[in-house]
Design an enzyme around this catalytic site. Structure first.
Site, short mmCIF file in Angstrom:
data_model
loop_
_atom_site.label_atom_id
_atom_site.label_comp_id
_atom_site.label_asym_id
_atom_site.label_seq_id
_atom_site.Cartn_x
_atom_site.Cartn_y
_atom_site.Cartn_z
N THR A 32 4.06 -1.94 6.75
CA THR A 32 5.14 -1.39 6.26
C THR A 32 6.14 -1.37 7.17
O THR A 32 7.57 -1.40 7.03
CB THR A 32 4.86 -0.37 5.33
OG1 THR A 32 3.97 -0.88 4.13
CG2 THR A 32 6.01 0.16 4.64
N TYR A 45 8.21 -4.56 -1.40
CA TYR A 45 8.54 -5.30 -0.03
C TYR A 45 7.49 -6.09 0.48
O TYR A 45 6.63 -6.18 0.12
CB TYR A 45 8.86 -4.05 1.03
CG TYR A 45 7.79 -3.23 1.31
CD1 TYR A 45 7.26 -2.31 0.72
CD2 TYR A 45 6.87 -3.49 2.33
CE1 TYR A 45 6.16 -1.53 0.71
CE2 TYR A 45 5.70 -2.85 2.36
CZ TYR A 45 5.27 -1.91 1.83
OH TYR A 45 4.18 -1.11 1.72
N THR A 111 -0.39 0.85 7.01
CA THR A 111 -0.96 2.33 6.87
C THR A 111 -2.35 2.01 6.19
O THR A 111 -3.17 2.95 6.29
CB THR A 111 -0.24 3.17 6.22
OG1 THR A 111 0.17 2.62 4.76
CG2 THR A 111 0.81 3.79 6.98
N ASP A 112 -2.49 1.07 5.57
CA ASP A 112 -3.68 0.99 4.61
C ASP A 112 -5.18 1.11 5.31
O ASP A 112 -6.22 1.52 5.00
CB ASP A 112 -3.81 -0.41 3.79
CG ASP A 112 -2.69 -0.29 2.66
OD1 ASP A 112 -2.32 0.51 2.47
OD2 ASP A 112 -2.58 -1.79 2.03
N LYS A 184 -6.04 7.81 5.04
CA LYS A 184 -4.95 7.65 4.10
C LYS A 184 -5.43 8.47 2.77
O LYS A 184 -6.39 7.98 2.16
CB LYS A 184 -4.52 6.18 4.02
CG LYS A 184 -3.27 6.11 3.19
CD LYS A 184 -2.88 4.55 3.14
CE LYS A 184 -1.54 4.36 2.39
NZ LYS A 184 -1.19 3.09 2.42
N GLU A 305 -31.21 16.55 -0.77
CA GLU A 305 -31.47 15.90 -2.11
C GLU A 305 -32.16 14.57 -1.95
O GLU A 305 -32.97 14.28 -2.72
CB GLU A 305 -30.16 15.83 -2.89
CG GLU A 305 -30.38 16.57 -4.25
CD GLU A 305 -28.90 16.52 -4.99
OE1 GLU A 305 -29.13 16.10 -6.16
OE2 GLU A 305 -27.91 16.78 -4.35
C1 SIN Z 1 1.69 0.26 4.81
O1 SIN Z 1 1.82 -0.13 5.85
O2 SIN Z 1 1.98 1.37 4.46
C2 SIN Z 1 1.10 -0.56 3.46
C3 SIN Z 1 0.70 -2.22 3.75
C4 SIN Z 1 -0.20 -2.30 5.09
O3 SIN Z 1 -0.97 -1.50 5.29
O4 SIN Z 1 0.18 -3.06 5.95
#
Ligand code: SIN
Length: 348
Positions: A32, A45, A111-112, A184, A305
């Site tokens: 992103t 996007y 970010t994923d 995340k 457990e």
């Molecule tokens: C992001 O970057 O926030 C989402 C999509 C990705 O991980 O490329």
């Protein structure tokens, strides 16, 4: 290729005063932070659209604190991240970090799966120089895009000598996290990155870096993992635990010839009884099974457990399932002995 050479030339031909600044190499992978959308107020996007020079042009201030050069390693949304990009990144970082003229490395990433790439690099790069991952939750064309400040902050962190020797770092939303511990936690919020078990290592504000904690788990130069000659990683998959879990999911993975399975178990990594039975059989056949938890925080404890001795299972300690998968992949390059692998889970 011509475009890349031109880009490297333009970025590298800095004025004389800039040659005195720390040299930070930016490795771009997409995400992103390099995303562009039709609307500045919507969440739609396409990730990985903008090239590295467009990202750097959005933060001219960064050129006052570092001499920047860049390389486009991949251009993907990080949901498409895969082993071959991880291996390429680790090898390239090791080459760059060995050069005396390179002071730090910043990786722009979606970010994923940013935390996963970070942990893979934490275990496989061999340097004490700063290596910092950065991403953005809002695309470059969105109102109040977070990418430019995140990138500026990541460059500040990488250019700061006190960032060295702390393992691979993830810099998001003014916080500096250990790649081992960060994850995340929210689908769309800019404060999505958190380290639920440990908190951030420090913060970066107004161009100043402050650290408050240090990770004591072994990382980078201290690990036993060397991927210099590795072309692919062992096949390891994750199963998600739930009430009344279907045990044939285990069989499907065995049929697909996995070498290891991580189970995101319920609570303290517990398994549904019929799944437990299957696990007992497959560990005898040499498939390594790691118990992690779907809860999102806390340790999975050995022989609590669940009787790990009887099942032949390994516990993930406080690694979440996706991080446990990475450590298991690297561990399987060295051994299939569950006891040795358990030791690695208590070390890294
Ligand atoms: C992001 O970057 O926030 C989402 C999509 C990705 O991980 O490329």
């Amino acid at each position: 290729m011509k475009r890349m050479l031109l880009l490297l030339f333009v970025i590298a031909s800095a004025p004389a005063w800039a040659q005195q600044l720390p040299h930070i190499v930016i490795l771009a992978t997409g995400g992103t932070i390099a995303g562009a959308g039709e609307s500045s107020v919507g969440t739609a996007y396409t990730a990985g659209k903008l090239p590295i020079d467009a990202l750097l042009n959005a933060v001219p201030e960064a050129r006052k604190i570092a001499r920047l050069t860049g390389e486009q390693v991949a251009s993907v949304g990080s949901q498409a991240m895969h082993d071959s990009v991880w291996l390429k990144l680790a090898k390239r970082i090791n080459e760059l970090a060995a050069r005396p003229d390179v002071n730090g490395i910043v990786i722009t990433h979606g970010t994923d799966t940013e935390g996963e790439t970070g942990y893979f690099l934490e275990l496989t790069v061999k340097t004490n120089k700063p290596v910092v991952l950065v991403g953005a939750m809002r695309s470059a064309t969105a109102i109040s895009a977070d990418g430019p400040l995140n990138l500026y902050n990541a460059i500040v962190v990488a250019a700061n000598k006190t960032s060295g020797g702390r393992g691979v770092l993830v810099c998001m939303n003014d916080n500096i996290f250990s790649a081992r511990d960060v994850t995340k936690t929210n689908t769309t919020n800019v404060a999505t990155f958190q380290s639920p078990n440990t908190g951030p290592l420090g913060s970066v504000l107004d161009g100043k870096v402050e650290y408050y904690h240090k990770s004591i788990r072994k990382h980078t130069t201290e690990t036993e993992f060397d991927v210099s000659g590795v072309q692919s990683l062992p096949k390891v998959d994750i199963l998600y635990g739930y009430a009344n879990m279907n045990p044939t999911l285990v069989d499907a993975l065995v049929k697909d010839k996995v070498q290891g399975i991580v189970i995101a178990g319920v609570g303290n990594g517990n398994l549904y009884p019929t799944v437990e039975e299957r696990v007992k059989q497959i560990t005898r056949d040499g498939i390594v099974v790691v118990r992690s938890s779907r809860t999102g925080s806390g340790r999975v404890t050995l022989d609590a457990e669940t009787d790990d001795k009887a099942l032949g299972t390994v516990v993930a300690d406080d690694l979440n399932p996706q991080k446990a998968r990475i450590l298991l992949q690297l561990a399987l390059l060295k051994t299939r002995d569950p006891r040795k692998i358990q030791e690695m889970f208590f070390t890294y």
